[in-house]
Scaffold this motif. Sequence first.
Motif, PDB file in Angstrom:
ATOM      1  N   ASP A   1       0.820  -1.215   0.000  1.00  0.00           N
ATOM      2  CA  ASP A   1       0.000   0.000   0.000  1.00  0.00           C
ATOM      3  C   ASP A   1       0.855   1.268   0.000  1.00  0.00           C
ATOM      4  N   PHE A   2       1.785   1.356  -0.926  1.00  0.00           N
ATOM      5  CA  PHE A   2       2.659   2.523  -1.011  1.00  0.00           C
ATOM      6  C   PHE A   2       2.699   2.998  -2.454  1.00  0.00           C
ATOM      7  N   ALA A   3       2.717   4.332  -2.639  1.00  0.00           N
ATOM      8  CA  ALA A   3       2.719   4.891  -3.985  1.00  0.00           C
ATOM      9  C   ALA A   3       3.539   6.173  -4.041  1.00  0.00           C
ATOM     10  N   ILE A   4       4.047   6.456  -5.212  1.00  0.00           N
ATOM     11  CA  ILE A   4       4.678   7.743  -5.512  1.00  0.00           C
ATOM     12  C   ILE A   4       3.890   8.350  -6.668  1.00  0.00           C
ATOM     13  N   ALA A   5       3.562   9.629  -6.552  1.00  0.00           N
ATOM     14  CA  ALA A   5       2.724  10.257  -7.575  1.00  0.00           C
ATOM     15  C   ALA A   5       3.131  11.707  -7.801  1.00  0.00           C
ATOM     16  N   THR A   6       2.739  12.227  -8.959  1.00  0.00           N
ATOM     17  CA  THR A   6       2.874  13.661  -9.212  1.00  0.00           C
ATOM     18  C   THR A   6       1.481  14.269  -9.178  1.00  0.00           C
ATOM     19  N   VAL A   7       1.357  15.396  -8.486  1.00  0.00           N
ATOM     20  CA  VAL A   7       0.064  16.067  -8.321  1.00  0.00           C
ATOM     21  C   VAL A   7       0.257  17.574  -8.499  1.00  0.00           C
ATOM     22  N   ARG A   8      -0.807  18.240  -8.890  1.00  0.00           N
ATOM     23  CA  ARG A   8      -0.760  19.698  -8.966  1.00  0.00           C
ATOM     24  C   ARG A   8      -0.827  20.283  -7.555  1.00  0.00           C
ATOM     25  N   VAL A   9      -0.176  21.402  -7.352  1.00  0.00           N
ATOM     26  CA  VAL A   9      -0.214  22.056  -6.047  1.00  0.00           C
ATOM     27  C   VAL A   9      -1.649  22.519  -5.770  1.00  0.00           C
ATOM     28  N   PRO A  10      -2.270  22.028  -4.697  1.00  0.00           N
ATOM     29  CA  PRO A  10      -3.634  22.492  -4.367  1.00  0.00           C
ATOM     30  C   PRO A  10      -3.645  24.008  -4.137  1.00  0.00           C
ATOM     31  N   GLU A  11      -4.643  24.669  -4.671  1.00  0.00           N
ATOM     32  CA  GLU A  11      -4.734  26.124  -4.543  1.00  0.00           C
ATOM     33  C   GLU A  11      -4.677  26.569  -3.095  1.00  0.00           C
ATOM     34  N   SER A  12      -5.322  25.796  -2.206  1.00  0.00           N
ATOM     35  CA  SER A  12      -5.391  26.190  -0.798  1.00  0.00           C
ATOM     36  C   SER A  12      -4.043  26.104  -0.084  1.00  0.00           C
TER      37      SER A  12
END
Length: 222
Positions: free
Chosen positions: A151-162
């Motif tokens: 149950d481990f992952a590496i991901a790229t995500v957009r910076v949340p606006e908040s």
Amino acid sequence: MSTRRSDGDGIVVIGLGRFGCHLAGSLTRMDREVLAIDHNPDQVQRWSAELDRVVQADSTEEESLRQLGVAGFPRAVVAIGASVEASVLTVLALVELGVPQVWARATSEKHAKILSSVGAHHVIFPEAETGDRVAHLIVSRLLDFIEFGDDFAIATVRVPESLAGRTLLDLRPNERYGVRVVGAKLPGERFRYASDTTVLPQGGVLVVEGGIDQVQRFAGLR
């Protein structure tokens, strides 16, 4: 063709179906020495212009592989998917030759068990792994996603606006969201390793790691 690395790091790819040909091509572009083998002369002819060394041979025959010098390679990948029998016999031949690392593609759990029982060191499910990855991308706001065991992952995500404009020290994402921010970047720039003083860039992208559910929840922040 450019000169490939010949430092004992070559790889044999057996089976030039969709998975095998893409694998062999990727390894070649990584400047690795690749010996590609297929029993179908049409496939050999098709890929001979793309790959440095492509030969027609019956990979289930240990002597055929021996004559091709397969025993001198540290790694071999059995990418055969159409015939379970040919896949298993090929793995067995490679093990008998003493190839140190034998990777094999499985098309079912039963197939995987047989491959392991005859000596495959690594069994892979490329279709299932790709399907899982695409499913995560479709149902979440992740930009890219790699799942590991436990149950481990590496991901790229957009910076949340908040969260934009705040430092990691201030946000404490590991405590609040159960994820660790590994790196950050702005469009057109390279990724930089993150530290406590890293400010999450407006419109930027983050590399995060953590539990799968935690990573997905973090990606869903607004």
